[in-house]
Design a protein around this motif. Structure first.
Motif, PDB file in Angstrom:
ATOM      1  N   LEU A   2      -3.213  25.595  21.937  1.00  0.00           N
ATOM      2  CA  LEU A   2      -3.702  24.511  22.791  1.00  0.00           C
ATOM      3  C   LEU A   2      -2.622  23.448  22.918  1.00  0.00           C
ATOM      4  CD1 LEU A   2      -7.228  24.133  21.165  1.00  0.00           C
ATOM      5  CD2 LEU A   2      -6.630  25.437  23.211  1.00  0.00           C
ATOM      6  N   ILE A   3      -2.237  23.118  24.146  1.00  0.00           N
ATOM      7  CA  ILE A   3      -1.226  22.102  24.405  1.00  0.00           C
ATOM      8  C   ILE A   3      -1.876  20.951  25.162  1.00  0.00           C
ATOM      9  CG2 ILE A   3       0.983  21.584  25.516  1.00  0.00           C
ATOM     10  CD1 ILE A   3       1.232  23.617  23.220  1.00  0.00           C
ATOM     11  N   ASP A   4      -1.920  19.790  24.530  1.00  0.00           N
ATOM     12  CA  ASP A   4      -2.499  18.587  25.136  1.00  0.00           C
ATOM     13  C   ASP A   4      -1.377  17.806  25.809  1.00  0.00           C
ATOM     14  OD1 ASP A   4      -3.612  15.967  25.579  1.00  0.00           O
ATOM     15  OD2 ASP A   4      -5.182  16.472  24.119  1.00  0.00           O
ATOM     16  N   LEU A   5      -1.470  17.663  27.120  1.00  0.00           N
ATOM     17  CA  LEU A   5      -0.410  17.061  27.929  1.00  0.00           C
ATOM     18  C   LEU A   5      -0.555  15.552  28.111  1.00  0.00           C
ATOM     19  CD1 LEU A   5      -0.566  19.860  30.602  1.00  0.00           C
ATOM     20  CD2 LEU A   5       1.294  19.542  28.956  1.00  0.00           C
ATOM     21  N   ARG A   6      -1.579  14.971  27.524  1.00  0.00           N
ATOM     22  CA  ARG A   6      -1.796  13.530  27.697  1.00  0.00           C
ATOM     23  C   ARG A   6      -0.803  12.734  26.858  1.00  0.00           C
ATOM     24  NH1 ARG A   6      -7.268  12.508  25.771  1.00  0.00           N
ATOM     25  NH2 ARG A   6      -6.681  14.109  24.274  1.00  0.00           N
ATOM     26  N   ASP A   7      -0.730  11.443  27.126  1.00  0.00           N
ATOM     27  CA  ASP A   7       0.217  10.618  26.359  1.00  0.00           C
ATOM     28  C   ASP A   7      -0.271  10.493  24.912  1.00  0.00           C
ATOM     29  OD1 ASP A   7      -1.351   8.151  25.953  1.00  0.00           O
ATOM     30  OD2 ASP A   7      -1.103   7.846  28.103  1.00  0.00           O
ATOM     31  N   PRO A   8       0.635  10.194  23.981  1.00  0.00           N
ATOM     32  CA  PRO A   8       0.279  10.151  22.559  1.00  0.00           C
ATOM     33  C   PRO A   8      -0.889   9.223  22.231  1.00  0.00           C
ATOM     34  CG  PRO A   8       2.651  10.167  22.793  1.00  0.00           C
ATOM     35  CD  PRO A   8       2.070  10.020  24.179  1.00  0.00           C
ATOM     36  N   ILE A  44      -4.053  21.323  28.440  1.00  0.00           N
ATOM     37  CA  ILE A  44      -5.160  20.370  28.485  1.00  0.00           C
ATOM     38  C   ILE A  44      -4.643  19.031  28.995  1.00  0.00           C
ATOM     39  CG2 ILE A  44      -6.874  19.154  27.084  1.00  0.00           C
ATOM     40  CD1 ILE A  44      -6.366  21.487  24.989  1.00  0.00           C
ATOM     41  N   CYS A  45      -5.376  18.426  29.932  1.00  0.00           N
ATOM     42  CA  CYS A  45      -5.050  17.075  30.395  1.00  0.00           C
ATOM     43  C   CYS A  45      -6.367  16.312  30.528  1.00  0.00           C
ATOM     44  CB  CYS A  45      -4.271  17.109  31.713  1.00  0.00           C
ATOM     45  SG  CYS A  45      -5.205  17.780  33.089  1.00  0.00           S
TER      46      CYS A  45
END
Length: 85
Positions: A2-8, A44-45
């Motif tokens: 799972l790769i979360d593309l949102r900012d930290p 994921i975004c």
């Protein structure tokens, strides 16, 4: 994977258990690494659109986006992990 593309900041406020934070703004630095992964990847975004773009940029088989993003995940009542700063 799972790769979360949102900012930290958004990632810390709530993310899916086991997800890795790679902000979309830094995705290009990780494209080759992600192309070499031999298992399914779910991008994921917040709402799903950015994740769709990321899937196209990375390319290859077994690359997907979370339909509706984190907003849809939350609306389904599914759990998020919060990480303190």
């Amino acid at each position: 994977m799972l790769i979360d593309l949102r900012d930290p900041k958004d990632f810390r406020e709530g993310h899916i258990s086991g997800s890795r934070n790679i902000p979309f703004s830094r995705l290009k630095e990780h494209v080759e690494e992600l192309r070499e992964v031999n298992r399914p990847i779910v991008m994921i975004c917040q709402m799903g659109q950015v994740a769709g773009t990321a899937v196209q940029q990375v390319g290859g088989v077994n690359k997907h986006r979370l339909d509706g993003g984190i907003l849809n995940w939350k609306s389904q009542g599914l759990p998020l992990i919060k990480k303190s700063a």
